[in-house]
Structure formats: structure tokens, C-alpha cells
Design an enzyme around this catalytic site. Structure first.
Site, short mmCIF file in Angstrom:
data_model
loop_
_atom_site.label_atom_id
_atom_site.label_comp_id
_atom_site.label_asym_id
_atom_site.label_seq_id
_atom_site.Cartn_x
_atom_site.Cartn_y
_atom_site.Cartn_z
NE ARG A 19 -2.10 -1.46 3.43
CZ ARG A 19 -2.42 -1.24 4.70
NH1 ARG A 19 -3.53 -0.61 5.01
NH2 ARG A 19 -1.62 -1.62 5.66
CG ASN A 37 -3.92 -4.56 2.98
OD1 ASN A 37 -3.37 -4.43 1.90
ND2 ASN A 37 -3.25 -4.57 4.12
#
Length: 90
Positions: A19, A37
Site C-alpha cells: 500500500r 487491503n
């Protein structure tokens, strides 16, 4: 031409900095969107910007870290929206 794409990425993509790498690459190329996620250990992204940059985005993210391994990417075209910046969603 500005485009927007939704990506669902699977492989070794959680717990390896995906990320934040996605955020860093997006900021470097001036792309907007978000990353988060998923409970099934995939990562979901929406990325918007010039077509040539969006088309190479996932490859650039993967090349930015030796810890992650993208095994599969599902890609869907989206409508362009007005937004500023790229964010990590939780």
C-alpha cells in the site's frame, strides 16, 4: 487522455509494504486514487491519471519492492471522477 482503472491484485501483496509503495509511486507520477487491503489477502486500488501512466502503474509498483510478488491483476475501466491526491484506505 485521463482514465481511471480499478485493480484487484493478488499474490504476496499484504504485509510487504504494497500500500505504501502504491502511494509513493502514485505520488511520484501525479496519479490520484486509493489503495486498501481486502480480507481475502488481495489488495484493491483505483488509479486515475494520464493513460500511459495508469497502464504501467502496477508494473512500476512491483518493481519498487523485492518483497512483494504480484501473481494476478484483475483490471476494470472506471468513470473518471474529480479527486485530489492518492490515499491509503483502511
Amino acid at each position: 487522455m485521463i482514465i481511471r482503472k480499478h485493480f484487484l491484485v493478488s499474490g504476496r501483496v499484504q504485509g510487504v509494504g504494497f500500500r505504501y509503495t502504491a502511494l509513493r509511486v502514485a505520488e511520484k507520477y501525479g496519479l490520484t486514487g486509493w489503495v486498501r487491503n481486502q480480507a481475502d489477502e488481495t489488495v484493491e486500488l483505483e488509479v486515475q491519471g494520464p493513460e500511459e501512466l495508469v497502464d504501467t502503474y502496477i508494473k512500476r509498483v512491483q518493481l519498487s519492492s523485492v518483497w512483494m510478488k504480484i501473481e494476478h491483476v484483475e483490471e476494470t475501466d472506471m468513470d473518471v471522477i474529480k479527486e485530489d491526491g492518492f490515499r491509503v484506505r483502511f
